[in-house]
Design a protein around this motif. Structure first.
Motif, PDB file in Angstrom:
ATOM      1  N   LYS A 232       0.857  -1.195   0.000  1.00 33.07           N
ATOM      2  CA  LYS A 232       0.000   0.000   0.000  1.00 33.07           C
ATOM      3  C   LYS A 232       0.884   1.233   0.000  1.00 33.07           C
ATOM      4  CE  LYS A 232      -1.731  -1.671   3.817  1.00 33.07           C
ATOM      5  NZ  LYS A 232      -1.420  -3.113   3.735  1.00 33.07           N
ATOM      6  N   GLY A 233       0.389   2.304  -0.590  1.00 30.95           N
ATOM      7  CA  GLY A 233       1.133   3.559  -0.612  1.00 30.95           C
ATOM      8  C   GLY A 233       0.905   4.336   0.680  1.00 30.95           C
ATOM      9  N   VAL A 234       1.942   4.442   1.496  1.00 24.21           N
ATOM     10  CA  VAL A 234       1.859   5.216   2.733  1.00 24.21           C
ATOM     11  C   VAL A 234       2.007   6.696   2.390  1.00 24.21           C
ATOM     12  CG1 VAL A 234       2.979   5.696   4.942  1.00 24.21           C
ATOM     13  CG2 VAL A 234       2.755   3.339   4.136  1.00 24.21           C
ATOM     14  N   MET A 235       1.025   7.501   2.765  1.00 22.69           N
ATOM     15  CA  MET A 235       1.055   8.928   2.466  1.00 22.69           C
ATOM     16  C   MET A 235       1.782   9.667   3.585  1.00 22.69           C
ATOM     17  SD  MET A 235      -2.746   9.711   0.880  1.00 22.69           S
ATOM     18  CE  MET A 235      -3.651   9.124   2.319  1.00 22.69           C
ATOM     19  N   LEU A 236       3.004  10.115   3.282  1.00 22.08           N
ATOM     20  CA  LEU A 236       3.790  10.888   4.229  1.00 22.08           C
ATOM     21  C   LEU A 236       3.866  12.332   3.741  1.00 22.08           C
ATOM     22  CD1 LEU A 236       6.693   8.356   4.918  1.00 22.08           C
ATOM     23  CD2 LEU A 236       4.692   8.809   6.343  1.00 22.08           C
ATOM     24  N   SER A 237       3.473  13.247   4.590  1.00 21.66           N
ATOM     25  CA  SER A 237       3.472  14.659   4.216  1.00 21.66           C
ATOM     26  C   SER A 237       4.856  15.274   4.417  1.00 21.66           C
ATOM     27  CB  SER A 237       2.450  15.418   5.065  1.00 21.66           C
ATOM     28  OG  SER A 237       2.864  15.450   6.427  1.00 21.66           O
ATOM     29  N   HIS A 238       5.027  16.487   3.891  1.00 22.42           N
ATOM     30  CA  HIS A 238       6.254  17.245   4.155  1.00 22.42           C
ATOM     31  C   HIS A 238       6.451  17.373   5.666  1.00 22.42           C
ATOM     32  CE1 HIS A 238       7.242  18.817   0.057  1.00 22.42           C
ATOM     33  NE2 HIS A 238       5.964  18.551  -0.151  1.00 22.42           N
ATOM     34  N   TRP A 239       5.361  17.625   6.380  1.00 23.28           N
ATOM     35  CA  TRP A 239       5.405  17.792   7.831  1.00 23.28           C
ATOM     36  C   TRP A 239       5.843  16.508   8.518  1.00 23.28           C
ATOM     37  CZ3 TRP A 239       6.192  19.764  12.213  1.00 23.28           C
ATOM     38  CH2 TRP A 239       5.521  19.401  13.379  1.00 23.28           C
ATOM     39  N   ASN A 240       5.291  15.358   8.106  1.00 28.93           N
ATOM     40  CA  ASN A 240       5.673  14.079   8.699  1.00 28.93           C
ATOM     41  C   ASN A 240       7.182  13.844   8.586  1.00 28.93           C
ATOM     42  OD1 ASN A 240       2.721  12.455   7.337  1.00 28.93           O
ATOM     43  ND2 ASN A 240       2.991  13.316   9.376  1.00 28.93           N
ATOM     44  N   ILE A 241       7.688  13.961   7.368  1.00 27.52           N
ATOM     45  CA  ILE A 241       9.092  13.644   7.102  1.00 27.52           C
ATOM     46  C   ILE A 241      10.010  14.655   7.776  1.00 27.52           C
ATOM     47  CG2 ILE A 241      10.822  13.350   5.290  1.00 27.52           C
ATOM     48  CD1 ILE A 241       8.471  12.547   3.426  1.00 27.52           C
ATOM     49  N   ASN A 242       9.634  15.919   7.686  1.00 27.90           N
ATOM     50  CA  ASN A 242      10.482  16.960   8.275  1.00 27.90           C
ATOM     51  C   ASN A 242      10.499  16.863   9.790  1.00 27.90           C
ATOM     52  OD1 ASN A 242      12.184  19.147   8.310  1.00 27.90           O
ATOM     53  ND2 ASN A 242      10.851  20.464   7.105  1.00 27.90           N
ATOM     54  N   ALA A 243       9.344  16.557  10.406  1.00 28.54           N
ATOM     55  CA  ALA A 243       9.283  16.415  11.859  1.00 28.54           C
ATOM     56  C   ALA A 243      10.178  15.270  12.316  1.00 28.54           C
ATOM     57  CB  ALA A 243       7.845  16.186  12.312  1.00 28.54           C
ATOM     58  N   ASN A 244      10.121  14.132  11.612  1.00 30.92           N
ATOM     59  CA  ASN A 244      10.961  13.003  11.993  1.00 30.92           C
ATOM     60  C   ASN A 244      12.438  13.332  11.826  1.00 30.92           C
ATOM     61  OD1 ASN A 244      11.428   9.523  11.125  1.00 30.92           O
ATOM     62  ND2 ASN A 244      10.915  10.368  13.116  1.00 30.92           N
ATOM     63  N   THR A 245      12.761  14.099  10.796  1.00 28.97           N
ATOM     64  CA  THR A 245      14.142  14.525  10.595  1.00 28.97           C
ATOM     65  C   THR A 245      14.598  15.417  11.747  1.00 28.97           C
ATOM     66  OG1 THR A 245      13.852  14.439   8.183  1.00 28.97           O
ATOM     67  CG2 THR A 245      15.717  15.718   9.022  1.00 28.97           C
ATOM     68  N   GLN A 246      13.753  16.358  12.151  1.00 28.90           N
ATOM     69  CA  GLN A 246      14.112  17.240  13.262  1.00 28.90           C
ATOM     70  C   GLN A 246      14.218  16.482  14.584  1.00 28.90           C
ATOM     71  OE1 GLN A 246      12.068  21.175  13.296  1.00 28.90           O
ATOM     72  NE2 GLN A 246      11.278  20.592  11.281  1.00 28.90           N
ATOM     73  N   GLN A 247      13.366  15.475  14.768  1.00 31.90           N
ATOM     74  CA  GLN A 247      13.468  14.635  15.966  1.00 31.90           C
ATOM     75  C   GLN A 247      14.832  13.938  16.016  1.00 31.90           C
ATOM     76  OE1 GLN A 247       9.988  12.303  15.037  1.00 31.90           O
ATOM     77  NE2 GLN A 247       8.797  13.163  16.728  1.00 31.90           N
ATOM     78  N   LEU A 248      15.282  13.455  14.860  1.00 32.19           N
ATOM     79  CA  LEU A 248      16.562  12.755  14.804  1.00 32.19           C
ATOM     80  C   LEU A 248      17.738  13.715  14.977  1.00 32.19           C
ATOM     81  CD1 LEU A 248      15.676  10.287  11.933  1.00 32.19           C
ATOM     82  CD2 LEU A 248      16.273   9.650  14.275  1.00 32.19           C
ATOM     83  N   VAL A 249      17.601  14.927  14.476  1.00 27.80           N
ATOM     84  CA  VAL A 249      18.644  15.930  14.705  1.00 27.80           C
ATOM     85  C   VAL A 249      18.810  16.161  16.205  1.00 27.80           C
ATOM     86  CG1 VAL A 249      19.275  18.357  14.420  1.00 27.80           C
ATOM     87  CG2 VAL A 249      18.372  17.075  12.471  1.00 27.80           C
ATOM     88  N   ALA A 250      17.691  16.247  16.913  1.00 27.55           N
ATOM     89  CA  ALA A 250      17.737  16.432  18.369  1.00 27.55           C
ATOM     90  C   ALA A 250      18.370  15.226  19.048  1.00 27.55           C
ATOM     91  CB  ALA A 250      16.328  16.674  18.910  1.00 27.55           C
ATOM     92  N   TRP A 251      18.069  14.020  18.548  1.00 23.98           N
ATOM     93  CA  TRP A 251      18.610  12.804  19.148  1.00 23.98           C
ATOM     94  C   TRP A 251      20.127  12.719  18.965  1.00 23.98           C
ATOM     95  CZ3 TRP A 251      15.509  10.353  22.346  1.00 23.98           C
ATOM     96  CH2 TRP A 251      15.907   9.121  22.870  1.00 23.98           C
ATOM     97  N   PHE A 252      20.611  13.135  17.787  1.00 26.32           N
ATOM     98  CA  PHE A 252      22.055  13.166  17.499  1.00 26.32           C
ATOM     99  C   PHE A 252      22.621  14.518  17.957  1.00 26.32           C
ATOM    100  CE2 PHE A 252      20.705   9.748  14.732  1.00 26.32           C
ATOM    101  CZ  PHE A 252      21.802   8.914  14.594  1.00 26.32           C
ATOM    102  N   TYR A 253      22.479  14.801  19.239  1.00 25.38           N
ATOM    103  CA  TYR A 253      22.759  16.158  19.731  1.00 25.38           C
ATOM    104  C   TYR A 253      24.237  16.538  19.660  1.00 25.38           C
ATOM    105  CZ  TYR A 253      23.770  13.528  24.047  1.00 25.38           C
ATOM    106  OH  TYR A 253      24.264  12.643  24.965  1.00 25.38           O
ATOM    107  N   LYS A 254      25.129  15.580  19.503  1.00 24.49           N
ATOM    108  CA  LYS A 254      26.549  15.909  19.356  1.00 24.49           C
ATOM    109  C   LYS A 254      26.933  16.189  17.908  1.00 24.49           C
ATOM    110  CE  LYS A 254      28.525  13.598  23.421  1.00 24.49           C
ATOM    111  NZ  LYS A 254      29.575  12.658  23.892  1.00 24.49           N
ATOM    112  N   CYS A 255      25.958  16.135  17.038  1.00 24.34           N
ATOM    113  CA  CYS A 255      26.200  16.370  15.620  1.00 24.34           C
ATOM    114  C   CYS A 255      26.745  17.777  15.392  1.00 24.34           C
ATOM    115  CB  CYS A 255      24.891  16.182  14.856  1.00 24.34           C
ATOM    116  SG  CYS A 255      25.066  16.204  13.091  1.00 24.34           S
TER     117      CYS A 255
END
Length: 571
Positions: A232-255
């Motif tokens: 099935k085609g999972v509909m991911l919005s710009h907001w979904n993908i960008n939010a997950n990216t920002q969450q990961l940026v926070a998780w990799f805080y030593k980046c």
């Protein structure tokens, strides 16, 4: 206790249980920048114009150069007649064209469909028909397969590109000669509907095209079977993908913004590689070191030479490196952080890899419907072996009773459900199936989980029959349907069985029709004509009958138990 998390100043008991385990550098709640994915790249190109964005087998590209190509490609799509909301299919391995095509299509307001280059005609045609894609960007070596597959689809324009398009001299010449000697030279007829990648980029304007794209618009149709069934085609919005990216940026805080180098061998056509490789790199201004496929020798050489600081992967990748006969010949000390996903990470693999590199290797958890990451082990903080870690910021979690649906508060096993900004909008044109897994914003994962008293989560089992082999999702029903089409097969059932390298591998139990005796080789050849290579059963067991319920339903669990008992008796 595992009950809903309340956003805001007050915290639920469940959140408090993992709040105390949270790295102090990572916020439980964040303020998110609601921008489109293409805007994310534009801002990085403005902030780090001369920083290296891409390295690919000797080819180098800065963020300004990447943004210019993205604009050219977006304008080329508009010139082809692409309108906001149209679906654009990308069928490429990890190479510069993939990055350009992804962000260029989004800049043009299109919806991207990332497709596996290993797909055979039947698999590709299904995705193209279901998504209604109008343009496909594809590797030239796949020309015959693709041109046959698009005959009964809505594809109006085809853009062919080759690995050689971004190889520096003399690698481009060597590659072309090698393909010619192997008989893999494409025979493409170019016309008004079939284009060369390099030509359309040369004609495209670098003036940024700005459609009226909203952050809540669908950016990506990522095909998955969920936990079972037809993709099935999972509909991911710009907001979904960008939010997950920002969450990961926070998780990799030593980046270190502008200074990281990410080894991108995880395929971008999987949302895991797309988010943790491509989008995370863009968000922090990192260099993407692209490899089109996993090869142990090439990985070691690349780490030694290119000095990546981050290496997201799957357990099978790390296992391959650890056991490589020449691993001691290479310097792997540049690797600081690795996130492993797609399958459970064995403790011994984590420890061995960390000893080799001196960096940190942690396990994460997610699913396509969540863009995909929902949980992760703290990278530089307290860890627990066998755990998938803690929820990412603003990710609400419950474990519910399988029968009552009520939250479990005593540490028992139940179904894991999640809610957060990264959770999908739904399945494309599948309202009934969307309602089944998405209820009041909660995503029902189908995975059985438990939470300990410190808020660390553990996956105990899979509620459904999804097979994960080497990081690839394999849906038994699809393989079974192919087997049932074989003229000699009466019944077939497919299961995932333990594999020391791939995590799981595909095993088929087959009952033959009376008088039929096909060889194992014959069945394998047949499967190869219908399925991508990673879906083909690695083991086949012929049986006179399969265990069933009174109603005739095949007892998959019984077969698994028999397999486990047989393995135990041999141990």
């Amino acid at each position: 206790m595992t009950i809903p998390i309340r956003h805001g100043p007050s915290h639920s008991d469940s959140e408090i249980s993992w709040k105390n385990s949270y790295p102090p550098e990572v916020p439980l709640h964040m303020e998110y920048r609601k921008i489109t994915i293409s805007r994310l790249l534009q801002e990085t190109s403005e902030k780090y114009p001369h920083h290296r964005a891409i390295s690919f087998m000797g080819f180098r590209m800065t963020y300004r150069e990447l943004w210019n190509d993205v604009c050219r490609f977006a304008n080329a799509l508009v010139h082809m007649g692409v309108k906001p909301g149209d679906a654009i299919c990308i069928m490429l391995p990890n190479c510069p064209q993939t990055v350009t095509a992804f962000y260029g299509a989004l800049l043009a307001g299109a919806v991207v469909v990332m497709t596996n280059p290993l797909y055979v005609e039947r698999e590709l045609q299904y995705q193209l028909q279901d998504s209604g894609a109008k343009v496909i960007i594809v590797l030239d070596l796949l020309d015959q397969r693709v041109m046959r597959a698009i005959e009964q689809t809505k594809i109006e324009q085809v853009v062919f590109t080759g690995i050689q398009d971004y190889l520096v001299f003399p690698k481009n010449l060597i590659y072309s000669v090698k393909m010619h000697l192997q008989g893999k030279k494409p025979a493409i007829t170019y016309n008004s509907k079939v284009h060369r990648w390099k030509e359309i980029l040369e004609k495209g304007s670098i003036e940024a095209y700005h459609p009226s794209t909203n952050v809540d618009d669908v950016a990506l149709l990522q095909y998955t079977g969920g936990t079972t069934g037809t993709p099935k085609g999972v509909m991911l919005s710009h907001w979904n993908i960008n939010a997950n990216t920002q969450q990961l940026v926070a998780w990799f805080y030593k980046c270190e913004f502008g200074n990281e180098r990410i080894l991108c061998v995880l395929p971008f056509f999987h949302v895991y590689g797309l988010t943790i490789g491509m989008n995370l790199a863009v968000a922090v201004g990192a260099e993407m070191i692209l490899l089109p496929r996993f090869d142990g020798d090439k990985i070691l050489q690349t780490i030694d030479r290119e000095r990546p600081t981050m290496f997201p992967g799957t357990p099978t990748m790390y296992i391959s490196i650890i056991n490589h006969p020449k691993v001691s010949h290479y310097d792997l000390s540049s690797v600081k952080a690795c996130l492993s996903g797609a399958a459970g990470l064995p403790v011994e693999v984590q420890q061995s890899f960390e000893k080799l590199t001196g960096g940190r290797l942690v396990e994460g958890y997610g699913l396509t419907e969540a863009s995909p990451v929902t949980h992760c082990i703290p990278i530089w903080h307290k860890r627990k072996s066998g755990s998938i870690g803690l929820p990412l910021p603003d990710t609400e979690v419950k474990i519910i009773d399988l029968e009552t649906g009520e939250p479990i508060i005593d540490g028992r096993v139940g179904e894991l459900i999640v809610k957060g900004p990264q959770v999908m909008k739904g399945y494309w044109n599948r309202p009934d199936e969307t309602k089944e897994v998405l209820r009041d914003g909660w995503l029902y994962t189908g995975d059985l989980s438990l939470m300990d008293d410190e808020g660390f989560f553990y996956i105990v089992d899979r509620k459904k029959d999804l097979i994960i082999a080497g990081g690839y999702n394999i849906y038994p029903r699809e393989v079974e349907e192919v087997l049932y089409e074989h003229p000699s097969i009466q019944e077939a059932v497919v299961l995932g069985v333990p594999d020391p390298y791939r995590g799981e591998t595909v095993k088929a139990y087959i009952v033959l029709k009376e008088g039929k005796q096909p060889s194992l080789d014959e069945i394998e050849v047949y499967c190869r004509s219908k399925l991508a290579s990673y879906k083909i059963p690695r083991t086949i067991e012929f049986r006179t009958e399969l265990p069933k319920t009174i109603s005739g339903k095949i007892l998959r669990r019984r077969l698994l138990e028999e397999g486990n008992e047989a393995a135990a008796s041999k141990a």
